[in-house]
Design an enzyme around this catalytic site. Structure first.
Site, PDB file in Angstrom:
ATOM      1  N   GLU A  71      30.890  46.616  51.007  1.00 32.25           N
ATOM      2  CA  GLU A  71      32.117  45.896  50.672  1.00 32.25           C
ATOM      3  C   GLU A  71      33.323  46.826  50.646  1.00 32.25           C
ATOM      4  OE1 GLU A  71      31.308  41.968  48.070  1.00 32.25           O
ATOM      5  OE2 GLU A  71      32.286  43.541  46.934  1.00 32.25           O
ATOM      6  N   HIS A 105       5.634  51.364  57.468  1.00 30.28           N
ATOM      7  CA  HIS A 105       4.668  50.525  58.183  1.00 30.28           C
ATOM      8  C   HIS A 105       5.330  49.273  58.748  1.00 30.28           C
ATOM      9  CE1 HIS A 105       1.201  52.935  56.749  1.00 30.28           C
ATOM     10  NE2 HIS A 105       2.128  53.303  55.875  1.00 30.28           N
ATOM     11  N   LYS A 121      33.666  31.119  51.402  1.00 32.75           N
ATOM     12  CA  LYS A 121      33.959  30.262  50.241  1.00 32.75           C
ATOM     13  C   LYS A 121      34.880  29.121  50.657  1.00 32.75           C
ATOM     14  CE  LYS A 121      33.777  34.063  46.957  1.00 32.75           C
ATOM     15  NZ  LYS A 121      34.570  34.917  46.086  1.00 32.75           N
TER      16      LYS A 121
HETATM   17  O1  PA5 Z   1      32.513  43.494  44.102  1.00 33.24           O
HETATM   18  C1  PA5 Z   1      33.031  42.402  44.002  1.00 33.24           C
HETATM   19  O2  PA5 Z   1      34.224  42.257  43.722  1.00 33.24           O
HETATM   20  C2  PA5 Z   1      32.232  41.133  44.223  1.00 33.24           C
HETATM   21  O3  PA5 Z   1      30.939  41.397  44.660  1.00 33.24           O
HETATM   22  C3  PA5 Z   1      32.150  40.352  42.927  1.00 33.24           C
HETATM   23  O4  PA5 Z   1      31.572  41.146  41.938  1.00 33.24           O
HETATM   24  C4  PA5 Z   1      31.380  39.054  43.106  1.00 33.24           C
HETATM   25  O5  PA5 Z   1      31.946  38.277  44.117  1.00 33.24           O
HETATM   26  C5  PA5 Z   1      31.359  38.269  41.809  1.00 33.24           C
HETATM   27  O6  PA5 Z   1      32.649  37.990  41.397  1.00 33.24           O
HETATM   28  P1  PA5 Z   1      32.959  37.558  39.921  1.00 33.24           P
HETATM   29  O7  PA5 Z   1      32.622  38.669  39.032  1.00 33.24           O
HETATM   30  O8  PA5 Z   1      34.428  37.237  39.913  1.00 33.24           O
HETATM   31  O9  PA5 Z   1      32.125  36.338  39.630  1.00 33.24           O
END
Ligand code: PA5
Length: 443
Positions: free
Chosen positions: A285, A306, A420
């Site tokens: 990310e 394996h 989303k």
């Molecule tokens: O790293 C990030 O920002 C995302 O992976 C969030 O943690 C994830 O989308 C969950 O978001 P939230 O904590 O707002 O529910």
């Protein structure tokens, strides 16, 4: 202190040296707060700024949950999920489920998928459990988490009564915004704040990770101490030659430029599976944007030798491997002697199983290097809270520096919104009427 060895990264000292100034510049910008994404640098000095009083507060809440629950469900996804699971699984007994005599609550996870079968099976399992719930969401509006939380909150209230439910439901969320905050305030749940300037995937050392880890019975003080020691060992005035995070970031970037587009994180202990998952999110990310970024993949070894071993040994040479090695296991198992020796394994009699694992590790490293796969090795003395704290901070800072060297903002994630928007349009969420019409026209 954690050890980093990149002597088998198939790079010359000159190649790495050439990237040192870039790594130093990236770290300087990080420390000075002048880099891209500088409103999300709260993680950088988090370990050293966590006070004993704050840890006591988290522990006190954990103790209430431990005293009142045999099972605690952690609802969260992505950065609000993976860190806690990574640490709890790395430190826990692999057979916690079967061996738990009630000294620690079982920790389960929900809100990280939308599978109806998963939720059916979870809610069915919980029917005779004294369970509690932690609602972890920074935005407080994430669909997966909110859906699971609504379901489990109702079940908890029905099974345990509203009064007890109030005691065993905790929120970890924003100070003011989002449905998770509104619900927590209205219901009077205990709650913790996720600081504005700490992004999800960098939040394991906030109550997002610390609370579930403490509930599971692990030492959060030692975890934070490990991270704080790594913070000190890699701070702004530590030169490149001694700065493990800057070195890891530099080596990754040289390899990327050499055409190594995939980094495979490998471990030799199944307990580290979710550490791989946490790392994948952290790096994926943070770096995968603007059509750039090393793809973070992971394997559990020797298991995956394996299955994926063939690809790693002889597939396209676009990969490098980073191995997490644990020097001392927590327990001892000796391989027994057998009179008949039908399996021909008496040459191992009297040896520790870990010795065999270590030779598998070394043999794999040499084989993969011979196959043209650059190797980085990260060694931890032991798999305990203190060393995991070091590892977490090492990866976080390495990621920040590496992303900046790549020329991206490592602290945003604009790409995660696309699915989303489509999902809400397809579900007909109020406010998405136009998108709904457009997406239906495509079907
Ligand atoms: O790293 C990030 O920002 C995302 O992976 C969030 O943690 C994830 O989308 C969950 O978001 P939230 O904590 O707002 O529910």
């Amino acid at each position: 202190m954690l050890k980093l060895d990149y002597s088998k990264a198939l790079l010359s000292a000159e190649q790495i040296e050439a990237f040192a100034p870039k790594a130093e510049e990236a770290q300087k910008a990080l420390e000075a707060g002048t880099c891209a994404g500088n409103d999300f640098l709260g993680w950088l000095h988090l370990p050293s700024s966590i006070t004993p009083e704050f840890l006591n507060e988290v522990q006190a809440c954990a103790d209430v949950m431990r005293a009142n629950c045999d099972t605690v469900v952690v609802a969260g996804i992505g950065g609000s999920y993976l860190g806690a699971r990574a640490v709890i699984e790395a430190l826990g007994n692999s057979f916690q489920w079967l061996t738990n005599k009630g000294e620690n609550p079982n920790i389960l996870f929900a809100g990280n998928n939308i599978s109806e079968d998963y939720l059916y099976e979870l809610t069915t399992y919980l029917k005779d459990k004294k369970f509690g719930l932690i609602n972890i969401s920074k935005s407080g509006t994430t669909t997966e988490t909110a859906l699971a939380f609504r379901l489990l909150k109702k079940q908890c209230e029905q099974q345990r009564g509203k009064e007890t439910a109030r005691k065993v439901i905790v929120a970890v969320t924003d100070a003011k915004k989002g449905a998770a905050r509104t619900t927590a305030d209205k219901e009077g749940y205990a709650s913790f704040i996720i600081p504005d300037n700490v992004g999800g995937r960098f939040s394991v050392l906030t109550p997002v990770g610390l609370l579930p880890i403490a509930i599971a019975g692990f030492d959060i003080k030692a975890l934070v101490k490990g991270a704080a020691d790594m913070e000190a060992a890699t701070c702004g005035n530590v030169p490149f030659a001694e700065n493990l995070c800057a070195q890891y970031a530099a080596v990754r970037n040289v390899l990327y430029q050499e055409g190594k587009k995939i980094e495979i994180l490998a471990n030799f202990h199944p307990k580290l599976h979710f550490m791989n998952e946490w790392w994948k999110q952290l790096y994926g990310e943070s770096e995968g944007k603007e059509l750039k970024g090393i793809f973070p993949a992971a394997v559990d070894l020797t298991t995956d030798l394996h299955s994926m071993g063939q690809w790693i040994q002889e597939g396209e040479r676009s990969i490098f491997e980073t191995v997490i090695s644990i020097e001392k296991p927590e327990h001892e198992v000796l391989f027994p002697y057998d009179e008949e020796n039908l399996d021909g394994l008496n040459f191992l009699a009297g040896k520790r199983v870990d010795e065999v694992n270590k030779m598998a590790e070394l043999g794999t490293q040499l084989a993969h290097v011979d196959g043209g796969v650059p190797n980085i090795r990260i060694a931890l003395d032991r798999l305990d809270e203190y060393h995991l704290g070091q590892l977490i901070y090492f990866f976080e800072k390495g990621c920040g520096i590496s992303g900046l060297m790549l020329g991206v903002n490592p602290f945003n994630q604009p790409g995660v919104e696309a699915y989303k928007k489509n999902m809400f349009a397809l579900l007909g969420k109020p406010g998405y009427e136009k998108e709904s019409e457009a997406i239906k026209a495509r079907l």
